[in-house]
Write a protein that holds these residues in place. Structure first.
Motif, PDB file in Angstrom:
ATOM      1  N   SER A 185      21.899 -91.398 -19.397  1.00 55.44           N
ATOM      2  CA  SER A 185      22.783 -91.997 -20.378  1.00 55.44           C
ATOM      3  C   SER A 185      23.617 -90.928 -20.882  1.00 55.44           C
ATOM      4  O   SER A 185      24.949 -91.305 -21.361  1.00 55.44           O
ATOM      5  N   ASN A 186      23.707 -89.671 -21.036  1.00 56.95           N
ATOM      6  CA  ASN A 186      24.383 -88.669 -21.226  1.00 56.95           C
ATOM      7  C   ASN A 186      24.463 -87.393 -20.726  1.00 56.95           C
ATOM      8  O   ASN A 186      23.581 -87.001 -20.124  1.00 56.95           O
ATOM      9  N   ALA A 187      25.521 -86.448 -21.099  1.00 53.53           N
ATOM     10  CA  ALA A 187      25.508 -85.052 -20.703  1.00 53.53           C
ATOM     11  C   ALA A 187      26.110 -84.298 -21.681  1.00 53.53           C
ATOM     12  O   ALA A 187      27.070 -84.710 -22.320  1.00 53.53           O
ATOM     13  N   THR A 188      25.997 -83.171 -21.874  1.00 53.51           N
ATOM     14  CA  THR A 188      26.649 -82.247 -22.342  1.00 53.51           C
ATOM     15  C   THR A 188      27.151 -80.862 -21.882  1.00 53.51           C
ATOM     16  O   THR A 188      26.385 -80.408 -21.066  1.00 53.51           O
ATOM     17  N   ALA A 189      28.389 -80.642 -22.000  1.00 55.75           N
ATOM     18  CA  ALA A 189      28.973 -79.423 -21.418  1.00 55.75           C
ATOM     19  C   ALA A 189      29.137 -78.373 -22.303  1.00 55.75           C
ATOM     20  O   ALA A 189      30.168 -78.519 -23.134  1.00 55.75           O
ATOM     21  N   LEU A 190      28.229 -77.366 -22.370  1.00 56.81           N
ATOM     22  CA  LEU A 190      28.490 -76.124 -23.381  1.00 56.81           C
ATOM     23  C   LEU A 190      29.489 -74.953 -22.557  1.00 56.81           C
ATOM     24  O   LEU A 190      28.896 -74.411 -21.817  1.00 56.81           O
ATOM     25  N   SER A 191      30.533 -74.856 -23.220  1.00 58.03           N
ATOM     26  CA  SER A 191      31.125 -73.642 -22.855  1.00 58.03           C
ATOM     27  C   SER A 191      30.607 -72.337 -23.587  1.00 58.03           C
ATOM     28  O   SER A 191      30.569 -72.439 -24.365  1.00 58.03           O
ATOM     29  N   ILE A 192      30.518 -71.373 -22.498  1.00 54.84           N
ATOM     30  CA  ILE A 192      30.401 -70.254 -23.284  1.00 54.84           C
ATOM     31  C   ILE A 192      31.538 -69.143 -22.906  1.00 54.84           C
ATOM     32  O   ILE A 192      32.074 -68.519 -21.895  1.00 54.84           O
ATOM     33  N   PRO A 193      32.019 -68.581 -24.205  1.00 50.93           N
ATOM     34  CA  PRO A 193      33.184 -67.711 -23.921  1.00 50.93           C
ATOM     35  C   PRO A 193      32.981 -66.501 -23.307  1.00 50.93           C
ATOM     36  O   PRO A 193      31.861 -65.938 -23.382  1.00 50.93           O
ATOM     37  N   ILE A 382      30.015 -87.717 -21.914  1.00 49.66           N
ATOM     38  CA  ILE A 382      29.925 -86.762 -21.541  1.00 49.66           C
ATOM     39  C   ILE A 382      30.752 -85.918 -22.614  1.00 49.66           C
ATOM     40  O   ILE A 382      31.948 -86.063 -22.989  1.00 49.66           O
ATOM     41  N   SER A 383      29.879 -85.084 -23.415  1.00 43.92           N
ATOM     42  CA  SER A 383      30.587 -84.247 -24.467  1.00 43.92           C
ATOM     43  C   SER A 383      30.865 -83.059 -24.107  1.00 43.92           C
ATOM     44  O   SER A 383      29.908 -82.277 -23.639  1.00 43.92           O
ATOM     45  N   PHE A 384      32.068 -82.555 -24.563  1.00 40.66           N
ATOM     46  CA  PHE A 384      32.208 -81.010 -24.081  1.00 40.66           C
ATOM     47  C   PHE A 384      32.283 -80.395 -25.619  1.00 40.66           C
ATOM     48  O   PHE A 384      32.881 -80.850 -26.440  1.00 40.66           O
ATOM     49  N   THR A 385      31.627 -79.194 -25.511  1.00 37.16           N
ATOM     50  CA  THR A 385      31.456 -78.321 -26.810  1.00 37.16           C
ATOM     51  C   THR A 385      31.630 -76.852 -26.425  1.00 37.16           C
ATOM     52  O   THR A 385      31.477 -76.784 -25.370  1.00 37.16           O
ATOM     53  N   THR A 386      31.561 -75.915 -27.392  1.00 36.19           N
ATOM     54  CA  THR A 386      31.574 -74.473 -27.136  1.00 36.19           C
ATOM     55  C   THR A 386      30.439 -73.806 -28.085  1.00 36.19           C
ATOM     56  O   THR A 386      30.211 -74.506 -29.223  1.00 36.19           O
ATOM     57  N   VAL A 387      29.958 -72.796 -27.547  1.00 38.93           N
ATOM     58  CA  VAL A 387      29.068 -72.058 -28.305  1.00 38.93           C
ATOM     59  C   VAL A 387      29.677 -71.766 -29.739  1.00 38.93           C
ATOM     60  O   VAL A 387      30.593 -71.029 -29.587  1.00 38.93           O
ATOM     61  N   PRO A 388      29.071 -72.282 -31.017  1.00 35.91           N
ATOM     62  CA  PRO A 388      29.758 -71.809 -32.102  1.00 35.91           C
ATOM     63  C   PRO A 388      29.809 -70.293 -32.469  1.00 35.91           C
ATOM     64  O   PRO A 388      28.550 -69.612 -32.167  1.00 35.91           O
ATOM     65  N   GLU A 405      25.361 -67.489 -36.126  1.00 33.01           N
ATOM     66  CA  GLU A 405      23.964 -68.145 -36.379  1.00 33.01           C
ATOM     67  C   GLU A 405      23.575 -69.096 -37.409  1.00 33.01           C
ATOM     68  O   GLU A 405      22.657 -69.983 -37.290  1.00 33.01           O
ATOM     69  N   SER A 406      24.447 -69.581 -38.414  1.00 29.04           N
ATOM     70  CA  SER A 406      24.547 -70.855 -39.031  1.00 29.04           C
ATOM     71  C   SER A 406      24.910 -72.072 -38.455  1.00 29.04           C
ATOM     72  O   SER A 406      24.335 -73.153 -38.902  1.00 29.04           O
ATOM     73  N   LYS A 407      25.448 -72.201 -37.248  1.00 25.73           N
ATOM     74  CA  LYS A 407      25.855 -73.400 -36.567  1.00 25.73           C
ATOM     75  C   LYS A 407      25.162 -73.521 -35.168  1.00 25.73           C
ATOM     76  O   LYS A 407      24.822 -74.509 -34.886  1.00 25.73           O
ATOM     77  N   ALA A 408      25.190 -72.323 -34.432  1.00 24.79           N
ATOM     78  CA  ALA A 408      24.816 -72.457 -33.097  1.00 24.79           C
ATOM     79  C   ALA A 408      23.386 -72.813 -32.882  1.00 24.79           C
ATOM     80  O   ALA A 408      23.240 -73.961 -31.954  1.00 24.79           O
ATOM     81  N   PRO A 409      22.406 -72.563 -33.492  1.00 29.36           N
ATOM     82  CA  PRO A 409      21.007 -73.024 -33.418  1.00 29.36           C
ATOM     83  C   PRO A 409      21.014 -74.475 -33.388  1.00 29.36           C
ATOM     84  O   PRO A 409      20.079 -74.927 -32.490  1.00 29.36           O
ATOM     85  N   GLU A 410      21.601 -75.084 -34.041  1.00 29.52           N
ATOM     86  CA  GLU A 410      21.762 -76.709 -34.206  1.00 29.52           C
ATOM     87  C   GLU A 410      21.925 -77.365 -32.853  1.00 29.52           C
ATOM     88  O   GLU A 410      21.390 -78.201 -32.305  1.00 29.52           O
TER      89      GLU A 410
END
Length: 449
Positions: A185-193, A382-388, A405-410
């Motif tokens: 039903s969905n996908a997440t694209a997590l960019s890693i700098p 399809i959600s695009f996001t980046t490692v906080p 460390e305050s945002k990425a673990p979530e």
């Protein structure tokens, strides 16, 4: 019982046939054409008397169903010509049937062989890498899966020599961890700098001669060094992602500069939209404000440009690449592309020639399964996001970043638990809208607060 059966059971010749006499309205037994063998009696009366008349044998008062031919059609043609016509028709019909059946069988066989050979051709285009236990040993269509998409800065290929860093061995320049939900039903694209500071673990690596070598790890270095340097392969990049995020990549797909050029050309360009015009001397990108279509060299310049967007850093370039990839995915899954055999062949050739993948998905049939599973995901989900991240506190001149460390673990936990970021974003929006609506409502008197 049919005519042949009656002939055998009553002493009659099996070649005889029952024919309707239009003068009497009754069925008569007509002798069939002469065949080699013992002569038969001149007549077959029911009481032993000669019952022949005009070459016909009649059984008075007895109505018998008409004899049907081998194909179920009644033999009711003119009495004098029926046998000859039937004898002429059958060989022709048989020849036509054999010709048609043989032709169709050949066409089906040729198509099957041609399709098989073409798939083998495509399979020969794909380069594979044995990543050992860094990924999964097979592809599971009924489970959630993570594919690490790696874009290298390797300068091999026609027309790529002019880009900077000619000696690059192909670092992890652009990296996206694509998580596809179990229910599709969905996908997440997590960019890693690429400039994210990470620890690269020891990497068991298969060498070209078949032997295995453990490449020592590194601590506190840029993420892009997980590929290319000291012989590190994509399996090492997969291990580094697992170390940094806790998310296990199952497979990888790696492409170089040529992939951007060939894929965008195969779909006749990708639509982009700019708020301001761009004239970048470094990437050679020149585009007006507003909507444009880019392909080939211009598309590569678009995804490489850093100095024309935001703060001219890699994080802003990532946002541009995410918008570009979203547009490319929409173009690849559009009806205009999927209904065009020419575009599909060009896309298949471009994709297989540009890709290096792990051995578990190295067969074209498996790549096809991966593509079909990806196609099930609505592009709007399809959600695009980046490692906080945040600036590296160890640097005076800010050039690298570290995990926030305050945002990425979530974010990492949502992906690991197969939770849709699209739904999370929608829920947060609804909560925010509800708060805003309450603030706009009638306020209580101060004395009541």
């Amino acid at each position: 019982m049919d005519a042949q059966g009656r002939g055998r059971s009553e002493g009659m010749d099996p070649a005889d046939q029952w024919v309707l006499n239009p003068e009497t309205g009754e069925y008569e037994l007509r002798p069939g054409p002469a065949v080699p063998g013992p002569r038969r009696p001149a007549s077959y009366g029911t009481d032993g008397a000669d019952a022949t008349a005009g070459g016909r044998t009649r059984i008075p008062g007895r109505a018998v169903p008409p004899q049907r031919g081998r194909r179920g059609a009644p033999d009711d043609g003119p009495p004098g010509r029926r046998g000859r016509r039937s004898a002429q028709r059958k060989p022709k019909a048989k020849k036509a049937l054999l010709w048609t059946g043989g032709t169709m069988a050949f066409v089906v066989l040729a198509a099957g062989v041609g399709g098989y050979l073409y798939l083998k051709h495509l399979e020969g285009n794909v380069t594979t890498t044995d990543v050992g236990d860094a990924g999964s040993s097979d592809f599971k269509k009924d489970e959630a899966f993570n594919i690490l998409v790696i874009g290298t800065d390797k300068r091999t290929g026609k027309g790529n020599e002019g880009y900077g860093d000619k000696g690059s061995k192909g670092h992890a320049d652009t990296t996206i961890l694509l998580h596809v939900a179990k229910d599709r039903s969905n996908a997440t694209a997590l960019s890693i700098p690429r400039d994210l500071i990470v620890d690269i673990p020891d990497c068991p690596t298969k060498l070209e001669d078949g032997t295995e070598k453990v490449i020592p790890g590194l601590r506190g270095v840029r993420f892009n060094r997980s590929l290319g340097e000291s012989g590190r392969d994509a399996g090492c990049t997969m291990r580094t992602v697992k170390e940094a995020t806790g998310i296990q990549p199952h497979h990888f797909m790696m492409a170089d500069f040529n992939a951007v050029k060939t894929l965008t050309t195969a779909v006749d360009g990708v639509d982009v939209c700019l708020e301001h015009p761009v004239d970048d001397e470094d990437s050679k990108l020149k585009l007006p404000a507003g909507e444009s279509k880019v392909e080939g060299e211009q598309a590569l310049a678009f995804v490489r440009t850093r100095h024309s967007f935001g703060n001219q850093g890699d994080l802003d370039r990532i946002k541009v690449q995410q918008h570009f990839l979203a547009s490319l995915m929409r173009k690849m899954s559009s009806s205009d592309t999927l209904t065009s055999p020419t575009k599909l062949v060009k896309l298949a050739e471009a994709a297989t020639e540009a890709l290096t993948v792990d051995e578990a998905i190295g067969k074209v049939s498996t790549l096809k399964d991966v593509a079909l599973e990806l196609k099930k995901v609505p592009t709007k989900n399809i959600s695009f996001t980046t490692v906080p991240v945040k600036d590296n506190p160890a640097e005076k001149v800010k050039a690298t970043v570290v995990v926030n460390e305050s945002k990425a673990p979530e974010i990492f936990d949502l992906i690991k638990n197969d939770v849709s970021l699209t739904e999370v974003k929608q829920q947060k929006k609804e909560e925010k809208d509800a708060v805003a609506a309450r603030l706009k409502g009638e306020k209580a008197p101060a004395s009541e607060v």
